[in-house]
Design a protein around this motif. Sequence first.
Motif, PDB file in Angstrom:
ATOM      1  N   UNK A  64       0.840  -1.205   0.000  1.00 37.07           N
ATOM      2  CA  UNK A  64       0.000   0.000   0.000  1.00 37.07           C
ATOM      3  C   UNK A  64       0.876   1.256   0.000  1.00 37.07           C
ATOM      4  N   UNK A  65       1.910   1.257   0.819  1.00 35.33           N
ATOM      5  CA  UNK A  65       2.822   2.411   0.851  1.00 35.33           C
ATOM      6  C   UNK A  65       3.545   2.583  -0.487  1.00 35.33           C
ATOM      7  N   UNK A  66       3.966   1.467  -1.084  1.00 37.22           N
ATOM      8  CA  UNK A  66       4.638   1.558  -2.385  1.00 37.22           C
ATOM      9  C   UNK A  66       3.724   2.172  -3.445  1.00 37.22           C
ATOM     10  N   UNK A  67       2.468   1.772  -3.435  1.00 38.63           N
ATOM     11  CA  UNK A  67       1.558   2.299  -4.445  1.00 38.63           C
ATOM     12  C   UNK A  67       1.066   3.707  -4.116  1.00 38.63           C
ATOM     13  N   UNK A  68       1.312   4.172  -2.895  1.00 31.09           N
ATOM     14  CA  UNK A  68       1.046   5.585  -2.589  1.00 31.09           C
ATOM     15  C   UNK A  68       2.116   6.473  -3.193  1.00 31.09           C
ATOM     16  N   UNK A  69       3.331   5.944  -3.259  1.00 27.76           N
ATOM     17  CA  UNK A  69       4.416   6.747  -3.807  1.00 27.76           C
ATOM     18  C   UNK A  69       4.817   6.284  -5.200  1.00 27.76           C
ATOM     19  N   UNK A  79      11.116   2.603 -11.483  1.00 28.43           N
ATOM     20  CA  UNK A  79      12.523   2.427 -11.100  1.00 28.43           C
ATOM     21  C   UNK A  79      12.770   1.012 -10.563  1.00 28.43           C
ATOM     22  N   UNK A  80      13.985   0.539 -10.719  1.00 25.72           N
ATOM     23  CA  UNK A  80      14.339  -0.820 -10.288  1.00 25.72           C
ATOM     24  C   UNK A  80      14.146  -1.022  -8.786  1.00 25.72           C
ATOM     25  N   UNK A  81      14.459  -0.020  -7.978  1.00 26.34           N
ATOM     26  CA  UNK A  81      14.302  -0.170  -6.524  1.00 26.34           C
ATOM     27  C   UNK A  81      12.828  -0.360  -6.159  1.00 26.34           C
ATOM     28  N   UNK A  82      11.949   0.355  -6.840  1.00 27.12           N
ATOM     29  CA  UNK A  82      10.513   0.232  -6.597  1.00 27.12           C
ATOM     30  C   UNK A  82      10.034  -1.165  -7.001  1.00 27.12           C
ATOM     31  N   UNK A  87       8.391  -6.698  -5.702  1.00 28.06           N
ATOM     32  CA  UNK A  87       8.610  -8.138  -5.895  1.00 28.06           C
ATOM     33  C   UNK A  87       8.863  -8.839  -4.567  1.00 28.06           C
ATOM     34  N   UNK A  88       9.641  -8.210  -3.691  1.00 27.02           N
ATOM     35  CA  UNK A  88       9.918  -8.797  -2.377  1.00 27.02           C
ATOM     36  C   UNK A  88       8.634  -9.018  -1.581  1.00 27.02           C
ATOM     37  N   UNK A  89       7.757  -8.037  -1.600  1.00 31.19           N
ATOM     38  CA  UNK A  89       6.514  -8.145  -0.833  1.00 31.19           C
ATOM     39  C   UNK A  89       5.551  -9.153  -1.457  1.00 31.19           C
ATOM     40  N   UNK A  90       5.506  -9.208  -2.767  1.00 30.73           N
ATOM     41  CA  UNK A  90       4.662 -10.213  -3.438  1.00 30.73           C
ATOM     42  C   UNK A  90       5.181 -11.618  -3.121  1.00 30.73           C
TER      43      UNK A  90
END
Length: 186
Positions: A64-69, A79-82, A87-90
């Motif tokens: 959720x936080x990733x998709x907020x930013x 970006x690769x870091x995103x 991928x890590x969370x999935x």
Amino acid sequence: MNHMTIALFGLNKDYTVALVGLTGTLLGAVVAFLGIRWQVNRQEREKQLDHATKECGRALLTLLRLFRKEPEYVSGDAPESWKSDMTDQVDVLKLTIPLFHHKDLRKRLNSTVDILADWHYVVFDGPGGHEYPESAPVIREVLQHAVDCIGAVRRGARRLPEETEAFRTAIGNISEFWAYDADSRL
């Protein structure tokens, strides 16, 4: 009558009383063992549910936080870091979903993982499409729905919340995209 023997398999009264006592003791031990085993299994299932809930919940909240930013896409690529964080969370979701005993929850969470795999294709094209000019708000609603489903199971609800409009539409749009993609290759 005092000297009469009670015959149980040809044994006298003293042996019969001892045999009944031994049988009762053994039955009591078996019942106690089964009761303890049931309790241990229940505690293990509860511990497993706690672990799965914490891990899935943590992964969903991070997503959720990733998709907020979510960055603005000029070229349509993140970006690769995103991507790596996502991928890590999935992957955490994929590993912990099988730990849930609730069949419908596993199915709903697996659908959420499928949506995340194709998150670029969830943008609404139909009525109300103007409300979602990008995919991030849709994904956030899908993720919130997954959090709500885990919460319902954790509270002991027998049924999951109804699928949200965003969840159903995301699944439909992804299916339509892949059907279109398959047709265009023919």
